[in-house]
Write a protein that holds these residues in place. Structure first.
Motif, PDB file in Angstrom:
ATOM      1  N   THR A 199     -55.202  91.478  40.123  1.00 64.49           N
ATOM      2  CA  THR A 199     -54.980  91.951  38.684  1.00 64.49           C
ATOM      3  C   THR A 199     -54.668  93.556  38.693  1.00 64.49           C
ATOM      4  O   THR A 199     -55.431  94.395  39.308  1.00 64.49           O
ATOM      5  N   VAL A 200     -53.588  94.075  38.448  1.00 65.18           N
ATOM      6  CA  VAL A 200     -53.426  95.363  38.047  1.00 65.18           C
ATOM      7  C   VAL A 200     -53.208  95.963  36.724  1.00 65.18           C
ATOM      8  O   VAL A 200     -52.377  95.365  36.039  1.00 65.18           O
ATOM      9  N   SER A 201     -53.960  96.771  36.335  1.00 62.85           N
ATOM     10  CA  SER A 201     -54.217  97.137  34.952  1.00 62.85           C
ATOM     11  C   SER A 201     -53.574  98.418  34.629  1.00 62.85           C
ATOM     12  O   SER A 201     -53.877  99.507  35.371  1.00 62.85           O
ATOM     13  N   LEU A 202     -52.657  98.574  33.497  1.00 65.76           N
ATOM     14  CA  LEU A 202     -52.000  99.730  33.301  1.00 65.76           C
ATOM     15  C   LEU A 202     -53.225 100.345  32.281  1.00 65.76           C
ATOM     16  O   LEU A 202     -53.474  99.905  31.032  1.00 65.76           O
ATOM     17  N   THR A 274     -59.638  95.553  32.407  1.00 68.19           N
ATOM     18  CA  THR A 274     -59.533  96.878  33.173  1.00 68.19           C
ATOM     19  C   THR A 274     -60.705  97.004  34.210  1.00 68.19           C
ATOM     20  O   THR A 274     -60.525  97.572  35.386  1.00 68.19           O
ATOM     21  N   GLN A 275     -62.082  96.471  33.487  1.00 66.43           N
ATOM     22  CA  GLN A 275     -63.171  96.737  34.479  1.00 66.43           C
ATOM     23  C   GLN A 275     -63.125  95.646  35.695  1.00 66.43           C
ATOM     24  O   GLN A 275     -63.509  96.410  36.772  1.00 66.43           O
ATOM     25  N   ASP A 276     -62.523  94.801  35.569  1.00 62.03           N
ATOM     26  CA  ASP A 276     -62.431  93.694  36.798  1.00 62.03           C
ATOM     27  C   ASP A 276     -60.979  93.775  37.417  1.00 62.03           C
ATOM     28  O   ASP A 276     -60.718  93.039  38.318  1.00 62.03           O
ATOM     29  N   ALA A 277     -60.142  94.858  37.261  1.00 61.72           N
ATOM     30  CA  ALA A 277     -58.857  94.954  37.949  1.00 61.72           C
ATOM     31  C   ALA A 277     -59.124  95.448  39.478  1.00 61.72           C
ATOM     32  O   ALA A 277     -59.941  96.117  39.669  1.00 61.72           O
ATOM     33  N   ASP A 278     -58.192  94.995  40.199  1.00 63.79           N
ATOM     34  CA  ASP A 278     -58.122  95.163  41.704  1.00 63.79           C
ATOM     35  C   ASP A 278     -57.595  96.803  41.973  1.00 63.79           C
ATOM     36  O   ASP A 278     -57.870  97.286  42.751  1.00 63.79           O
ATOM     37  N   LEU A 300     -63.040 109.776  31.173  1.00 61.73           N
ATOM     38  CA  LEU A 300     -64.376 109.621  30.201  1.00 61.73           C
ATOM     39  C   LEU A 300     -64.435 108.344  29.706  1.00 61.73           C
ATOM     40  O   LEU A 300     -65.480 107.598  29.872  1.00 61.73           O
ATOM     41  N   VAL A 301     -63.193 107.652  29.219  1.00 57.87           N
ATOM     42  CA  VAL A 301     -63.244 106.542  28.572  1.00 57.87           C
ATOM     43  C   VAL A 301     -63.665 105.350  29.688  1.00 57.87           C
ATOM     44  O   VAL A 301     -64.380 104.591  29.361  1.00 57.87           O
ATOM     45  N   LEU A 302     -63.002 105.423  30.916  1.00 57.20           N
ATOM     46  CA  LEU A 302     -63.214 104.552  31.824  1.00 57.20           C
ATOM     47  C   LEU A 302     -64.488 104.616  32.169  1.00 57.20           C
ATOM     48  O   LEU A 302     -65.252 103.607  32.646  1.00 57.20           O
ATOM     49  N   ASN A 303     -65.187 105.738  32.515  1.00 60.44           N
ATOM     50  CA  ASN A 303     -66.663 105.829  32.648  1.00 60.44           C
ATOM     51  C   ASN A 303     -67.528 105.121  31.561  1.00 60.44           C
ATOM     52  O   ASN A 303     -68.658 104.377  31.682  1.00 60.44           O
ATOM     53  N   GLU A 308     -65.102 103.279  36.005  1.00 60.93           N
ATOM     54  CA  GLU A 308     -64.827 104.448  36.866  1.00 60.93           C
ATOM     55  C   GLU A 308     -64.547 104.303  38.353  1.00 60.93           C
ATOM     56  O   GLU A 308     -63.922 105.154  38.955  1.00 60.93           O
ATOM     57  N   ASP A 309     -65.387 103.054  38.617  1.00 57.81           N
ATOM     58  CA  ASP A 309     -65.234 102.803  40.246  1.00 57.81           C
ATOM     59  C   ASP A 309     -64.096 101.995  40.743  1.00 57.81           C
ATOM     60  O   ASP A 309     -63.736 101.726  41.769  1.00 57.81           O
ATOM     61  N   ARG A 310     -62.992 101.697  39.793  1.00 56.43           N
ATOM     62  CA  ARG A 310     -61.915 101.072  39.856  1.00 56.43           C
ATOM     63  C   ARG A 310     -60.961 101.713  40.862  1.00 56.43           C
ATOM     64  O   ARG A 310     -60.573 102.985  40.312  1.00 56.43           O
ATOM     65  N   PRO A 311     -60.281 101.391  41.779  1.00 53.62           N
ATOM     66  CA  PRO A 311     -59.241 102.138  42.497  1.00 53.62           C
ATOM     67  C   PRO A 311     -58.021 102.694  41.476  1.00 53.62           C
ATOM     68  O   PRO A 311     -57.719 101.642  40.797  1.00 53.62           O
TER      69      PRO A 311
END
Length: 441
Positions: A199-202, A274-278, A300-303, A308-311
């Protein structure tokens, strides 16, 4: 009480700097939010304070100044680029004699206008009710408890308790429905994981061009416009990269400075994609003067949503608005793509983007040339089914010479259940010229 307008309001905007200097970027974004809501900005009142005033947020002198502007401009609503307490909102409405909304209320209103899917509407309503539950007293000033002892109390307390109970019940109902939707989404995620489809998330700042990019990559028809929060509802599409393997591309809600916590909480199930995206495609408006700050705000929102740890692969979009910029891939010292320069509007650089995505999710792929006999029809069909075929040439014997690329998990499955390794061409360099037929399917 005053009558609240239903739409097309003339709005006075209030923006205070609570630190040092003047935050012009935040004010410009606030103006865009107001326009996106459908209101007409007729005046902007600015100022600065070290701390908010407890009664009016802006202080008594500035509040009187805003009141004069409201009267002079015949404004219907005053919009604050800040978080107001329920008491401050109520005091300001009484002073201005018109509706007052803070930043959270404004964003919630925009989300309510844009949500189209059932899930999106449930999420927005949940966020609105959470926000409203602290502000119930505003609408019931005519029913407030009256002074006096036994027998002299008005019905206000009963009415407010009833409203709180009704809202509490509705919130529980919405949470239950969203939990059901979340379970359905989780089933879909498990199925994709089982099938080993990445899964690739925008992700990105709102109005960075995510939906336009999504449409160009997937041939979808997601609504895209030059406005903040043009689309809210998540959309997933399965596409095949030029390398020959499938991915699921997910479009998500855009981020913004000071995204209300109620919205983050309500949209948490959506943001789970987004949290589970590759891989995260972090779309950036490369032509914006605030692009570096916008990147920081998105991170900041990803955190906040624990992603935040997603590639990440940065996609610098809108190069068509920049002079001297052409599509390219920027790589790190190890040769891994870290940034791609594209124009989603014109399509420039999308081939490079597909190449970079393939490289980033193609960390464990198997490339082989296979010589299948005519008796291996089931395996031949299976290779097409998993999207592995790059080229396929029918031979005189009735068999097939195939150039395939597939994820290692799929390859190991074929080795285990189909004994595919017996058909590997040993001298692979001697056969590629025979594979002239384009891949089918």
């Amino acid at each position: 009480m005053f009558e609240r307008p239903q739409g097309g309001e003339r709005a006075v905007l209030v923006h205070l700097n609570l630190h040092t200097g003047f935050d012009e970027e935040s004010l410009e974004e606030f103006k865009e939010l107001v326009v996106s809501s459908g209101a007409e900005p007729v005046a902007v009142v600015t100022g600065s304070r070290t701390v908010p005033h407890p009664r009016y947020f802006v202080g008594t002198g500035k509040a009187e100044e805003i009141k004069d502007v409201v009267k002079a401009e015949e404004a219907d609503v005053v919009l604050f680029d800040h978080e107001l307490s329920p008491v401050q909102e109520r005091n300001l409405e009484a002073l201005f004699e018109c509706q007052v909304l803070d930043r959270t209320g404004l964003i919630l209103d925009i989300f309510a206008q844009r949500a189209r899917s059932h899930e999106g509407q449930l999420q927005v309503e949940l966020a609105q009710l959470r926000h409203l539950s602290t502000r119930l007293v505003r609408g019931w000033t005519h029913l407030e408890r009256q002074k006096g002892g036994i027998g002299l109390r008005g019905p206000g307390e009963t009415q407010l308790e009833t409203d709180r109970r009704l809202i509490g019940h509705r919130i529980r109902t919405l949470k239950s429905r969203l939990d059901k939707v979340q379970r359905q989404r989780e089933q879909g995620r498990r199925a994709r994981k089982k099938a080993d489809v990445p899964t690739v998330s925008l992700v990105g700042y709102t109005n960075a061009g995510k939906s336009t990019l999504f449409n160009n990559l997937t041939n979808a028809e997601v609504y895209a416009a030059d406005q903040l929060f043009a689309t809210l509802d998540p959309t997933l599409r399965k596409i095949k990269l030029p390398a020959g393997f499938p991915i699921v591309l997910a479009d998500t809600v855009g981020f913004i400075r000071q995204l209300p916590h109620d919205l983050v909480a309500a949209f948490r199930s959506t943001l789970k994609e987004t949290q589970d995206a590759d891989l995260l495609l972090h779309v950036v408006d490369a032509s914006s003067e605030e692009r570096d700050d916008n990147i920081d705000q998105v991170n900041l929102v990803l955190n906040e949503i624990e992603a935040e740890d997603r590639p990440q692969l940065l996609v610098f979009n809108k190069i068509d608005l920049m002079e001297g910029f052409s599509p390219r891939i920027d790589r790190d010292e190890a040769g891994i793509p870290i940034r791609v320069w594209v124009s989603a509007l014109t399509g420039e650089g999308l081939d490079l983007l597909n190449e970079a995505i393939a490289e980033r999710v193609n960390t464990d792929m198997v490339h082989q040339i296979l010589d299948l006999p005519a008796t291996a029809g089931k395996l031949h069909a299976r290779l097409f089914e998993v999207g592995a075929v790059n080229q396929d040439k029918t031979q005189e014997t009735g068999g097939w010479l195939m150039n395939v690329t597939l994820r290692r998990a799929d390859w190991e499955s074929l080795v285990k259940y189909e004994s595919v390794e017996q058909f590997i061409v040993e001298n692979q360099q001697s056969h590629p010229q025979d594979l002239v037929s384009p891949a089918c399917g």
